[in-house]
Design an enzyme around this catalytic site. Structure first.
Site, PDB file in Angstrom:
ATOM      1  N   GLY A   1      44.014  38.640  43.781  1.00 19.31           N
ATOM      2  CA  GLY A   1      45.161  39.502  43.492  1.00 19.31           C
ATOM      3  C   GLY A   1      45.508  40.393  44.677  1.00 19.31           C
TER       4      GLY A   1
ATOM      5  N   ARG B   1      44.197  31.940  44.196  1.00  9.31           N
ATOM      6  CA  ARG B   1      42.904  32.138  43.528  1.00  9.31           C
ATOM      7  C   ARG B   1      42.038  30.876  43.535  1.00  9.31           C
ATOM      8  NH1 ARG B   1      42.250  36.890  41.169  1.00  9.31           N
ATOM      9  NH2 ARG B   1      44.049  38.070  40.432  1.00  9.31           N
TER      10      ARG B   1
ATOM     11  N   ASP C   1      34.591  37.522  43.663  1.00 10.71           N
ATOM     12  CA  ASP C   1      34.593  36.054  43.580  1.00 10.71           C
ATOM     13  C   ASP C   1      34.960  35.429  44.930  1.00 10.71           C
ATOM     14  OD1 ASP C   1      33.845  35.834  40.912  1.00 10.71           O
ATOM     15  OD2 ASP C   1      35.907  36.070  40.203  1.00 10.71           O
TER      16      ASP C   1
ATOM     17  N   LYS D   1      38.207  43.549  49.238  1.00 10.83           N
ATOM     18  CA  LYS D   1      39.524  43.840  48.663  1.00 10.83           C
ATOM     19  C   LYS D   1      39.463  43.826  47.142  1.00 10.83           C
ATOM     20  CE  LYS D   1      41.411  41.135  46.569  1.00 10.83           C
ATOM     21  NZ  LYS D   1      41.989  40.202  45.608  1.00 10.83           N
ATOM     22  N   THR D   2      40.077  44.695  46.478  1.00 18.81           N
ATOM     23  CA  THR D   2      40.448  44.625  45.058  1.00 18.81           C
ATOM     24  C   THR D   2      40.808  46.014  44.560  1.00 18.81           C
ATOM     25  OG1 THR D   2      39.909  44.045  42.792  1.00 18.81           O
ATOM     26  CG2 THR D   2      38.033  44.690  44.136  1.00 18.81           C
TER      27      THR D   2
ATOM     28  N   ASP E   1      40.669  46.784  41.659  1.00 16.67           N
ATOM     29  CA  ASP E   1      39.806  47.059  40.505  1.00 16.67           C
ATOM     30  C   ASP E   1      38.652  48.003  40.832  1.00 16.67           C
ATOM     31  OD1 ASP E   1      41.468  45.176  39.469  1.00 16.67           O
ATOM     32  OD2 ASP E   1      39.923  43.718  38.960  1.00 16.67           O
TER      33      ASP E   1
HETATM   34  P1  FBP Z   1      41.158  40.608  42.036  1.00 11.93           P
HETATM   35  O1  FBP Z   1      41.329  41.689  43.041  1.00 11.93           O
HETATM   36  O2  FBP Z   1      39.771  40.526  41.542  1.00 11.93           O
HETATM   37  O3  FBP Z   1      41.667  39.321  42.545  1.00 11.93           O
HETATM   38  O4  FBP Z   1      42.022  40.976  40.759  1.00 11.93           O
HETATM   39  C1  FBP Z   1      42.932  41.998  40.736  1.00 11.93           C
HETATM   40  C2  FBP Z   1      43.777  41.929  39.500  1.00 11.93           C
HETATM   41  O5  FBP Z   1      44.885  42.760  39.743  1.00 11.93           O
HETATM   42  C3  FBP Z   1      43.094  42.329  38.181  1.00 11.93           C
HETATM   43  O6  FBP Z   1      43.112  43.719  37.992  1.00 11.93           O
HETATM   44  C4  FBP Z   1      43.942  41.602  37.177  1.00 11.93           C
HETATM   45  O7  FBP Z   1      43.247  41.362  35.982  1.00 11.93           O
HETATM   46  C5  FBP Z   1      44.260  40.325  37.876  1.00 11.93           C
HETATM   47  O8  FBP Z   1      44.242  40.606  39.263  1.00 11.93           O
HETATM   48  C6  FBP Z   1      45.606  39.763  37.502  1.00 11.93           C
HETATM   49  O9  FBP Z   1      45.715  38.505  38.061  1.00 11.93           O
HETATM   50  P2  FBP Z   1      47.075  37.761  38.356  1.00 11.93           P
HETATM   51  O10 FBP Z   1      47.617  38.349  39.608  1.00 11.93           O
HETATM   52  O11 FBP Z   1      46.642  36.361  38.588  1.00 11.93           O
HETATM   53  O12 FBP Z   1      47.970  37.968  37.195  1.00 11.93           O
END
Ligand code: FBP
Length: 552
Positions: free
Chosen positions: A82, A146, A177, A203-204, A206
């Site tokens: 993400g 992803r 991941d 990065k994230t 979260d």
């Molecule tokens: P990562 O940083 O782990 O890739 O995820 C970030 C995130 O924004 C999460 O908070 C959310 O659940 C997910 O990506 C949403 O994914 P997508 O962009 O595929 O809808």
């Protein structure tokens, strides 16, 4: 033709700050190596899986000399997962380090995430391209994806791409991941004696790629400040109109770091922390009762309005639902082909009734249809439920509303309850990076280049002492294997980087817990306002509350 906003133009020109040790001639930076390291658990299994890259020492940059700096090399970079504010600056840091070291060196960007290296889709990043993205949000410079790098064939394709373009190092910018992918790719390249190195960057938004060495993942600062601005605005509206309860779901796949940080910044009436729900083994009904209790208390004081923050991943942390999801994940992975032939929810439900345990089957059937459908949606390539698509905020509004209606009929609630649902996630992932994230990301990228120029592989670029001004930050690299353990994914045990959840004994949670009862019944909202890029330190150079508490 794209027209640039004044802020865009001004941000292009911003020169991110580097820690003192990285300033000056790049050839004068050397790596000081510490003691060998161990994984956090499952050491023997991980040692067996990562025979070439397991247990390397931690690297710290010091002033000295780097005999290999100045070599003409080609590097590749991947944005994975993400979006998170600051990704462009990580690339700018790698780019500037590389070009400073030798202007003839080249940086390739793999397009669309890990798929780019597997499918030989790449572009050379030149000065003009880089300059158009400095200090800006988004991952649009090369796109993200992803895809998981896991099969022998994918590794071979990646190796073939690197060999064809003379790429001797790959930087993977991603979350837990994606950095796990990085560790596995580093091991493969090393086992092939390819001489190609792999470095990760944390990065994230979260905030769950975090430990002693990764004090925060990039993007968390900007995203939480953006959400906090929006929450503050809603709080202002709620306190002006005095007629709505706002239920705000906040992104953050598993951990509640985002919710906790936003609560510390905005002092809402309610903020659910998933990790606490799990630790206290709360049922969905108990979570609802807890919210109802606050609504009733405020109503008794004449306040039929409020703000509740709900972490995106809550549903998975309610033990009964968590157990259901884990069973669903296993069954859906084990019988993926058959499951894909079941086209209606009724067919899926009939099949699940035979597959799930009695308890999980009961929990599933008690959920509203919309949530059942959302729980059965495709998993992401890493096997995660796509929690951003589960409307927990609406589920809670419905259940709280039902309970209050019942209480009203029984004469136990005399107020009114009118609720609105919001979801803040995508609004914050591509914001202009805050000054913190601009500087932090540039430092991470610059450090990734230095780690590569020392021939290190299977490391993640890291910076500590982030509570201090950038000049005092301490950059270096940590071996990825020291952050790993074995976890169940797609129905079998896999090596993965451990996610950092909110610690209930940690200072940020304790600070929140000490104040939340007051915030629940009083209206103690605070309004952080928009991120500032120019102005005094107290408005544009503040780290997150989480970082301040953790480093206090
Ligand atoms: P990562 O940083 O782990 O890739 O995820 C970030 C995130 O924004 C999460 O908070 C959310 O659940 C997910 O990506 C949403 O994914 P997508 O962009 O595929 O809808």
């Amino acid at each position: 033709m794209n027209t640039l906003s004044p802020l865009q133009k001004a941000r292009y020109a911003y020169q991110p700050k580097l820690p003192a040790v990285l300033q000056g001639d790049i050839k004068n930076i050397s790596c000081e190596m510490g003691e060998p390291t161990e994984a956090i658990s499952h050491q023997a299994e991980l040692k067996g899986l990562f025979t070439k890259t397991y247990g390397n020492p931690i690297a710290r940059f010091v002033k000295g000399s780097n005999p290999r700096a100045g070599e003409k090399i080609n590097l590749g970079v991947i944005l994975s997962g993400g979006q998170a504010p600051g990704g462009h600056n990580v690339i700018a840091g790698i780019f500037d380090g590389l070009k400073k070291s030798n202007p003839e060196s080249k940086l390739y960007g793999f397009l669309g995430g890990p798929a780019g290296i597997m499918n030989e889709k790449l572009v050379e990043i030149d000065n003009a391209m880089m300059d158009a993205y400095r200090n800006t949000g988004g991952f649009d410079i090369i796109g993200s994806g992803r895809d998981k790098l896991e099969s022998e064939a994918q590794f071979e394709q990646s190796l073939a791409t690197c060999r064809k373009y003379g790429i001797s190092g790959v930087v993977i910018i991603g979350g837990d991941d994606s950095n796990t992918n990085g560790a596995v790719l580093a091991e493969y390249f090393a086992a092939q004696n390819s001489g190609i190195t792999v470095i990760g960057c944390p990065k994230t938004i979260d905030g769950d790629l975090k430990n002693e060495f990764i004090e925060t993942s990039f993007g968390f600062d900007t995203a939480t400040k953006t959400y906090s601005e929006l929450i503050g605005n809603i709080e202002k509206d709620a306190n002006s109109a005095k007629k709505y309860w706002h239920f705000i779901k906040l992104m953050g796949r598993s951990a509640s770091h985002i919710g906790l940080e936003c609560a510390l910044q905005t002092q809402p009436n309610i903020c659910i922390i998933s990790e606490e729900v799990e630790a206290r083994k709360m049922t969905l009904k108990q979570v609802v009762d807890q919210i109802v209790d606050v609504v009733v208390q405020r109503s008794a004081r004449g306040m039929n309005f409020g703000v509740a923050l709900i972490p995106e991943g809550l549903i998975e942390f309610i033990p009964e639902v968590g157990a259901l999801i884990s069973e669903l994940n296993d069954k859906m992975a084990q019988h993926a082909d058959y499951f894909s032939t079941l086209k209606t929810l009724e067919d899926q439900q009939e099949w699940l009734n035979q597959q799930l345990s009695r308890d999980s089957s009961y929990v599933f059937s008690a959920l509203p249809r919309s949530i059942q459908e959302q729980l059965l949606m495709d998993r992401d390539p890493h096997g995660n439920v796509q929690v951003s698509r589960i409307e927990t905020e609406k589920l809670l509004i419905e259940m709280v509303g039902q309970k209050l209606t019942q209480m009203k009929m029984e004469g136990d609630f005399k107020g009114s309850f009118s609720a609105l649902a919001h979801f803040f996630g995508y609004e914050g992932r591509c914001a202009f990076p805050s000054k913190f994230d601009s500087d932090y990301c540039y430092t991470l990228g610059y450090s990734a280049f230095i780690l590569m120029s020392h021939g290190l592989t299977g490391y993640i670029s890291n910076v500590v002492d982030l509570q201090n001004p950038a000049a005092q930050w301490v950059p270096g690299g940590c071996p990825l294997t020291m952050m790993m353990n074995m976890e169940r994914r797609h129905g079998s045990m896999k090596p993965v980087i451990k996610k950092a959840l909110v610690e209930l004994e940690g200072a940020p949670f304790k600070a929140f817990a000490a104040q939340r009862e007051v915030w629940a019944v009083e209206t103690a909202f605070t309004f952080p306002g928009a991120i500032q890029y120019y102005g005094p330190d107290e408005v544009c150079n503040q780290p997150t509350e989480t970082l301040k508490y953790e480093k206090a």
